[in-house]
Scaffold this active site. Structure first.
Site, PDB file in Angstrom:
ATOM      1  N   SER B  10       0.385  -1.107  -0.103  1.00 40.85           N
ATOM      2  CA  SER B  10       0.147   0.200  -0.068  1.00 40.85           C
ATOM      3  C   SER B  10       1.251   0.855  -0.008  1.00 40.85           C
ATOM      4  CB  SER B  10      -1.273  -0.333   1.305  1.00 40.85           C
ATOM      5  OG  SER B  10      -2.243  -0.694   0.120  1.00 40.85           O
ATOM      6  N   THR B  11       2.077   1.456   0.781  1.00 36.56           N
ATOM      7  CA  THR B  11       2.883   2.874   0.189  1.00 36.56           C
ATOM      8  C   THR B  11       2.305   4.513   0.596  1.00 36.56           C
ATOM      9  OG1 THR B  11       3.647   0.733  -1.324  1.00 36.56           O
ATOM     10  CG2 THR B  11       4.502   3.073  -1.989  1.00 36.56           C
TER      11      THR B  11
END
Lengths: 215, 210
Positions: B10-11
């Protein structure tokens, strides 16, 4: 996916004008604030798209290549606005029938053989021509304004058309939550195509002072 | 974007253009649901000598895409007998991401340096459009830092200012986004090459007292 909101189109005496704001929305996020949703097809045709921006970029690529290929034929012919509209309608309808639509609503404007052209094609393949066109929110907010002006005065001057479009864009900025106050206007006349921008509307918030509380 | 069994980043990813190159940055967390499968991931992926990409979305999808583009670009570069253009790399990503848009979950930022246009950042979000920007943020963590980047960005920053801007932004995102975390990986790409840096947990820029 990234989407664009309303596109407006209006015919005037000697040409056609199309306008769209420069926003690419990602759901409710105003993600890309400087993208162009208007394109020049050739010297007599312009196009504006709302809906999925990636599908618009794909269309743009295909159309630009078509125009190049035709140029290379060197027979002196160019796609007329009506021809382009007809082609686009077939493409959109075909994709719809294969259950893989190009998720766009396209406004096509042109000036050919002394006549103005303004057409609409959407993701279902619904297509029509009209003196004024508006997609998305514009259909509810701008189209009534445009029709009111054009019903009494069907032959607008270029300036009047510009004023009408700008008035509609302002209303859309006030009332469309997925709009942005930065837009482009494309005009096509005998003299060719001009895409101007970016512009912003002057907004008036004076009424805010007249309201207090909720009753 | 996360699902049981499905490995995703997700980042938070980011890239900034400056005169002479680009700075790219990312967090290092990969999750399977709420479990952190890899806490030291490298999301800054080599595509060519002066072109990198930042990957967000499905780890498998973005790795597969990056592998394909890496191959296509190195072939193209050999044919051309010249370093490839950043715009070419970005368009290769776009072709894949648009064509297979129904099957992919990939948000990619392509950044690098070439002789023709200098430092460039191209973003290819989900859906497969492509747009060049002077800076770009992506991934789930990016939503928390739109305000920060909009207020802090100034055109004409130096490489060092860009590194600081990127590190601050990613740090703020990591703080608030459960799907971003770990270390900050940074890289600066210029004509001279690629300079990589890692900012570890203890050295992260700090903004709150508590």
């Amino acid at each position: 996916m990234v989407t664009g909101t309303s596109v407006l189109g209006v015919k005037f005496n000697g040409g056609v004008m199309i306008a769209a704001d420069m926003l690419g929305s990602y759901g409710s996020l105003a993600r890309f604030r400087s993208i162009s949703r208007l394109m020049k097809v050739n010297d007599c045709t312009i196009l504006g798209a709302s809906g999925d921006y990636a599908d618009y970029q794909y269309l743009k690529q295909v159309i630009e290549q078509m125009v190049i290929d035709e140029e290379l034929l060197g027979d002196g012919h160019h796609y007329s606005p009506k021809a382009m509209h007809s082609w686009l309608t077939r493409v959109m309808y075909n994709r719809r029938t294969r259950m893989n639509p190009l998720w766009n609503t396209v406004v096509l404007g042109g000036f050919y053989n002394g006549e103005s052209f303004l057409g609409y094609v959407d993701k279902l393949g619904v297509a029509y021509e009209s003196p004024s066109i508006a997609t998305g929110f514009g259909a509810y907010l701008a189209q009534p304004l445009m029709r009111e002006v054009m019903e009494t005065k069907p032959d607008l001057s270029r300036d009047e058309a510009r004023q009408l479009i700008e008035r509609c864009l302002k209303v859309l900025y006030y009332r469309d939550a997925r709009s942005y106050n930065k837009f482009e206007i494309a005009t096509v006349t005998e003299g060719g195509v001009e895409i101007e921008g970016p512009f912003s509307s002057e907004t008036n918030w004076d009424i805010a002072h007249m309201v207090s509380g909720f009753e | 974007m996360s699902g049981r069994g499905r490995i995703v980043f997700s980042t938070t990813i980011m890239a900034v253009e400056f005169d002479g190159g680009v700075v790219i940055g990312a967090d290092s967390r990969t999750t399977t649901g709420a479990y952190i499968a890899n806490r030291v991931t490298d999301k800054l992926t080599f595509i060519h000598d002066h072109i990198f990409c930042c990957r967000s979305g499905s780890a498998a999808d973005t790795q597969a895409i990056a592998d394909v583009v890496n191959y296509q670009l190195s072939f193209h570069s050999i044919e051309l007998d010249e370093p490839p253009l950043v715009q070419t790399a970005a368009n290769l990503f776009k072709e894949l991401c648009y064509r297979y848009r129904e099957d992919l979950t990939a948000g990619i930022i392509v950044a690098g340096w070439d002789k023709r246009k200098g430092g460039q950042v191209y973003t290819v979000p989900m859906g497969g459009m492509i747009v060049r920007q002077s800076f770009s943020i992506g991934g789930s963590g990016s939503t928390y830092i739109y305000g920060y980047v909009d207020s802090s960005y100034k055109p004409g920053m130096t490489k060092e200012e860009c590194l600081e801007f990127t590190a601050n932004a990613i740090s703020l995102a990591m703080e608030r986004d459960g799907s971003s975390g770990g270390v900050i990986r940074l890289a600066a790409i210029t004509e001279a090459g690629v300079e990589r840096k890692v900012i570890l947990g203890s050295e992260l820029p700090r903004f709150t007292v508590s």
